[in-house]
Write a protein that holds these residues in place. Sequence first.
Motif, PDB file in Angstrom:
ATOM      1  N   ALA A 100      31.531  27.404  36.001  1.00 23.73           N
ATOM      2  CA  ALA A 100      31.233  25.980  35.865  1.00 23.73           C
ATOM      3  C   ALA A 100      30.213  25.502  36.887  1.00 23.73           C
ATOM      4  N   ASP A 101      30.339  25.991  38.132  1.00 22.26           N
ATOM      5  CA  ASP A 101      29.489  25.491  39.209  1.00 22.26           C
ATOM      6  C   ASP A 101      28.167  26.222  39.341  1.00 22.26           C
ATOM      7  N   VAL A 102      28.120  27.480  38.870  1.00 19.66           N
ATOM      8  CA  VAL A 102      26.917  28.290  39.062  1.00 19.66           C
ATOM      9  C   VAL A 102      26.241  28.639  37.733  1.00 19.66           C
ATOM     10  N   SER A 124      27.756  36.669  41.861  1.00 25.68           N
ATOM     11  CA  SER A 124      28.739  37.286  40.972  1.00 25.68           C
ATOM     12  C   SER A 124      29.249  38.600  41.554  1.00 25.68           C
ATOM     13  N   ALA A 125      28.363  39.336  42.238  1.00 24.40           N
ATOM     14  CA  ALA A 125      28.788  40.599  42.858  1.00 24.40           C
ATOM     15  C   ALA A 125      29.798  40.337  43.971  1.00 24.40           C
ATOM     16  N   GLU A 126      29.647  39.213  44.669  1.00 22.63           N
ATOM     17  CA  GLU A 126      30.578  38.868  45.740  1.00 22.63           C
ATOM     18  C   GLU A 126      31.982  38.615  45.210  1.00 22.63           C
ATOM     19  N   LEU A 127      32.080  38.242  43.934  1.00 28.56           N
ATOM     20  CA  LEU A 127      33.392  38.009  43.339  1.00 28.56           C
ATOM     21  C   LEU A 127      34.154  39.312  43.093  1.00 28.56           C
ATOM     22  N   GLY A 128      33.465  40.428  43.143  1.00 26.92           N
ATOM     23  CA  GLY A 128      34.129  41.712  42.936  1.00 26.92           C
ATOM     24  C   GLY A 128      34.264  42.097  41.482  1.00 26.92           C
TER      25      GLY A 128
END
Length: 432
Positions: A100-102, A124-128
């Motif tokens: 929603a935010d990105v 998105s990569a930081e989200l795992g």
Amino acid sequence: MSLQERTRRDAIGVGVALLNKLARSRAIDRFGLRKPAERAVFEATKTGFRTAGALSRRFAAASKPAAPSRLPAARGTGRFDLTPTEDQQMMVDVVREFAADVLRPAAAAADTACVTDPSVLESSAELGLSLIEVPEDLGGIVTERSAMTGVLVAEALAHGDMGQAVACLAPSAVSTAISLWGDETQQATYLPAFTGSSVPAAALALLEPRALFDPFELKTRSTGGLLNGVKSLVPRAAEAELFVIGAQTDAGPRLFVVEPDHPGVTIEAEPSMGLRAASLSRVILADVPAVPLGTVEDYAECVRLSRLGWCALALGTARAVLDYVTPYVNSREAFGEPISHRQSVAFMVANIGIELEGMKLVTYRAASRASQGLPFAREVALARRLCAEQGMRIGTDGVQLLGGHGFVKEHPVERWYRDLRAIGVMEGAVLV
């Protein structure tokens, strides 16, 4: 994993669970703390996933396993219950906020530019996302098969934007394939990169540019360890550092690992009607060395799990259509009253909701059976058929409900319509 590392992982899980419960409390609304609490959940969970990956990455880099590591099947409850677990819901809440935010604000620009912004991919990569199907002992964050989690995450991402969702999920398709079917050498060689701080661009390529494509009758062939053929609509292929490619062998179709720095690999841009943010390209292979990944049976499972991923993407985008047209028809007036007062409009919106629930039911059931190690070919076939047909109909009805506004880029429904038409066409690219 050492006792200290396991203790830190457990602390992360407990802390995030407590924050998540706080965010669901109604009491915080009275004090105006809703947004700060939700932000705390997002930041704590994101940090937790990244920290958990870093702890396990040191273990993965320290030694090579004597045998390939495989995730055990999820434990069934004995009940027909598709309710997400607390851990799954926590992850979905984080991904939904990210979408929603990105993703949603960046969707129009990404569609026009035919590329997802690198900062979005990094976030998105930081989200795992590439860790969801990687075992703990290889640097991942799971201890059992989690196809259901993959479906929930893909659905949440697609609610923001399907094209960017495909771009974000493309590397996880490769890490999932290597986790599920790679031998110990392949896992030790490639998985550390996907569990590290910088996740490489990678893609799963099955589709070929021909009419009536059948993923079990491939024209791309493997002969003497060399691949020759053409793959179509491959996400982020121009920047990919690794491919998993489907090719025909004498025994049947199989997966192969390909490193694209070979001179026999040619990448050509392939502009498409939808999924433009995924930077789709054509991959041409001419005598390219490749290493087999898994068996013929594993390839069949790969096709099914990929189709399941596309069903999840259809769910998220169809939900976005419903969430957008409902307030629109209630606020848009004609002849002195909202157009939702017209039966033809009201029934069309209701049908979108009804079909969406049917799509969700069959998709979740297939994902649940896949997670538990049960046969799921029939369930995937049903989900694929329903999501492809009804997904396109929901996109069409969304455009129709907006009238002239459905034809212009001022409203996102025209983009969702184009993206939903990909569900019945695409093979590969995503994997749950």
